[in-house]
Design an enzyme around this catalytic site. Structure first.
Site, short mmCIF file in Angstrom:
data_model
loop_
_atom_site.label_atom_id
_atom_site.label_comp_id
_atom_site.label_asym_id
_atom_site.label_seq_id
_atom_site.Cartn_x
_atom_site.Cartn_y
_atom_site.Cartn_z
N GLU A 59 0.81 -1.22 0.00
CA GLU A 59 0.00 0.00 0.00
C GLU A 59 0.84 1.27 0.00
O GLU A 59 0.58 2.20 -0.75
CB GLU A 59 -0.97 0.02 1.19
CG GLU A 59 -2.19 -0.88 1.02
CD GLU A 59 -1.92 -2.32 1.44
OE1 GLU A 59 -0.77 -2.63 1.81
OE2 GLU A 59 -2.87 -3.13 1.40
N HIS A 128 -11.44 -4.40 9.29
CA HIS A 128 -12.03 -4.17 7.96
C HIS A 128 -13.32 -3.37 8.05
O HIS A 128 -14.19 -3.50 7.19
CB HIS A 128 -12.34 -5.51 7.28
CG HIS A 128 -11.14 -6.29 6.86
ND1 HIS A 128 -10.43 -7.08 7.72
CD2 HIS A 128 -10.50 -6.37 5.67
CE1 HIS A 128 -9.41 -7.65 7.07
NE2 HIS A 128 -9.43 -7.23 5.83
#
Lengths: 330, 340
Positions: A59, A128
């Site tokens: 990322e 999440h």
């Protein structure tokens, strides 16, 4: 007559990206599992593998690559997928993308779009399920869109890609399947223009992202009880259209702010503070914040339900706001 | 692949190129020396990290690039834009926080950028420039240009996550990006011997499937040869290279920094005298007959005059208007909230 189609939020969003890629060869799209459609159907085969790029799990690296590509003439769109994964790219988002134009005295522009999905309420647990808009709104240099309908997500995505600045689009996973009839042609919704999603006269509800749907559900229910609710959706947090919000508050004198994120220092809290500061003498009752409690998002469904903002929370808050007797400002 | 030894033969370099190499090294050293003086007078706010001792590595790398090529740097920041050819005046004005500064007083010493020479910016965050250089290389490739991007970083950054993510991305994408490590042996005070379980930064390239080189960073010509080879490969579509240049900073990590001693006096003495990249390069030019001692002294005087002029420019440049704090946030500006 303009042709329209009934499409989902996700279809409208991905369709806007594909349309911009067809319009502008400098736009390219990167994301994990992108060419496998793991996060929604995208017409990858219409584009080269260079322009629709599946990514390794790096990322910080690929957001940084997006920053570098944006500084040198391309317009990257990066799907970070789960908004929690922004943390793994935090330095590049917050220290680089947001600040490099400023720190170079305007020598560079960074037309970078980052897509972050908030999937809360589906037993994903706390790694999440964040609704982490606020930390990025607290980072000067980022523009932030929080689309709540298929119509808006299409127009805001188009604008985001055409912007010459870094934009974060927080997509609300609970809206992905929502369908709406929207124009087939391209259109852009300007940033900084709130939308009155429903007109009303008694109480203003300012709601963001998935909370807009909850506010509209609550408004429908309250209408039967004779309470007229106006629902205002800012649509972008940066820039923020306080004029539309203030005009509504001046009309109703009562306001509930709904944000699916935890309460402390949330965008909803910022909205409530600003409304209080700017509209104090128009308020007939104290603004009420509806937000999630300050807990990590739990896994088990009964625990999730306990902490998730729902339409009943909004209904109760609006009733309280409507019932409160004007005191000092009357 | 290893290239070592002072004055590795490079017949392709013209006398003018060799003299320009010396000029750029001298610009870095004299500019930094002046910055140190200005900081002591109180005219230069904030910290500075000088490039003194790194000149051979920096200029050797920069002179292997074209003006159009991209470059990212890090906190030891003055040398890179100077090495890439940036004029000194706006750089010095930036150090003094002036409106005539290259970044209009928004960046300062650690964050110099000069896009007119391909410099996309130095960085206060260790490792942050590497992914950006991957992106610049990706962009150069996707836009069909033959530009390359070079990322300067220190040995400390080689242990940060972005190094590893960047090398991997550059390798799988085969982008024209050169990772150039100025290994001066210490991350502030932490020795590379303690910070890594392998001997060299360069050997990590193998893990990412890219070629590497180790060079003596005090030998400008050796650096130039290694980087030129990497640039040639990158332009030809051969992808990225990791280059490790062993160098040494002659001064402390940052000016005015005090710490318990972590370098032996003998070590410092050795590097600052026997391994001075400018002194050895000057001797090499004399040996080659590129210029006489007298000509080189005149060249040095000319650079000193450039630095004087940069200082004058910086001092005469006005301070920014306070409200300029609200400019340059966005290319498409919005109302700034919270302005008093």
């Amino acid at each position: 007559m303009t042709a329209t189609s009934r499409v989902t939020y996700l279809e409208a969003h991905l369709g806007a990206i594909a349309a911009e890629m067809r319009r502008d060869p400098s736009v390219f799209f990167m994301g994990q599992d992108l060419r496998s459609d793991v996060y929604g159907p995208f017409p990858s085969d219409d584009f080269s593998a260079e322009r629709v790029r599946s990514l390794p799990i790096s990322e910080n690296g690929f957001v940084g690559a997006g920053v570098g590509a944006a500084m040198t003439g391309l317009r990257p769109v990066i799907d970070i997928t789960f908004s929690n994964f922004l943390y793994s790219a935090m330095d590049q988002v917050v220290n680089q993308a947001a600040k490099l134009r400023y720190m170079t005295g305007g020598q560079v522009k960074i037309p970078l779009v980052i897509l972050a999905s908030m999937f809360y309420g589906g037993a994903q647990a706390a790694h999440h399920a964040d609704r982490n808009i606020a930390p990025f709104a607290n980072t000067p240099g980022l523009k932030i869109a929080v689309p709540s309908t298929p119509h808006d997500v299409k127009g805001l995505t188009t604008t985001a890609i055409r912007e010459d600045d870094p934009v974060l689009i927080f997509k609300d996973g609970n809206l992905f399947g929502n369908r709406e009839e929207i124009p087939d042609d391209d259109y852009a919704i300007p940033f900084g223009v709130a939308d009155v999603k429903r007109e009303g006269t008694d109480v203003t509800v300012v709601a963001i992202a998935g909370a807009v749907r909850l506010a509209l559900q609550a408004a429908k229910k309250l209408e039967r009880d004779g309470i007229s609710v106006e629902v205002v959706d800012p649509r972008t947090i940066v820039p923020l259209d306080m004029d539309t919000i203030n005009a509504s508050v001046q009309k109703t004198g009562r306001v509930v702010v709904v944000d699916p994120a935890p309460l402390t220092c949330s965008v909803g809290s910022e909205l409530a503070a600003t409304i209080t500061e700017e509209q104090f003498w128009h308020l007939k009752a104290a603004p009420i914040r509806v937000a999630a409690p300050d807990v990590p998002f739990p896994f088990s469904p009964p625990l999730e339900r306990r902490v998730m903002v729902n339409a009943d929370d909004v209904t109760k808050a609006v009733r309280r706001a409507a019932a409160e007797k004007p005191t000092r400002n009357a | 692949m290893a290239t070592t030894g002072v004055g590795a033969p490079e017949t392709s370099l013209t006398n003018e190129q060799l003299l320009e190499m010396l000029r750029r090294m001298l610009r870095i050293r004299l500019f930094d020396g002046r910055a140190v003086e200005l900081q002591k007078t109180g005219l230069l706010p904030g910290p500075i990290h000088t490039s003194i001792g790194h000149e051979g590595a920096i200029v050797g790398a920069c002179m292997a690039l074209d003006d159009e090529d991209y470059m990212t740097g890090y906190h030891r920041s003055h040398g890179h834009p100077i090495g890439k050819g940036s004029p000194l005046g706006p750089l010095m004005a930036e150090l003094l926080g002036k409106s005539g500064g290259i970044c209009r007083g928004k960046g300062g010493s650690l964050h110099l950028a000069d896009t007119s020479v391909g410099s996309l910016g130095e960085s206060g965050i260790v490792g942050a420039g590497l992914p950006i250089a991957v992106g610049a290389g990706l962009s150069a490739k996707m836009r069909g240009t033959d530009r390359v991007a070079l990322s300067f970083f220190g040995d400390g950054a080689a242990n940060a996550g972005p190094f590893h993510e960047s090398l991997n991305l550059a390798a799988i994408w085969q982008v024209p990006t050169i990772f150039f490590c100025e290994n001066n042996g210490y991350a502030v005070s932490f020795s590379i011997k303690e910070a890594m379980a392998v001997e060299t930064v360069a050997e990590r390239a193998a893990a990412y499937g890219m070629p590497s080189a180790r060079v003596d960073g005090q030998d400008l010509l050796a650096v130039h040869a290694a980087v030129s080879e990497a640039v040639e490969r990158a332009r030809a579509g051969g992808g990225p290279t990791l280059i490790e240049a062993r160098t040494y900073r002659f001064r402390e990590h940052a000016e005015l920094m005090s710490s318990r001693s972590y370098r032996s006096p003998e070590e410092v003495e050795h590097w600052t005298t026997a391994r001075d990249p400018i002194a050895s390069f000057r001797l090499e030019l004399e040996r080659r007959g590129t210029a006489t001692d007298e000509e080189l002294s005149r060249l040095e005087e000319a650079i000193a005059a450039e630095v004087d002029e940069a200082e004058r420019f910086a001092k005469e440049s006005p301070l920014p208007e306070p409200d300029e704090a609200f400019d340059h946030i966005f290319a498409q500006p919005i109302t700034v909230r919270g302005v008093k």
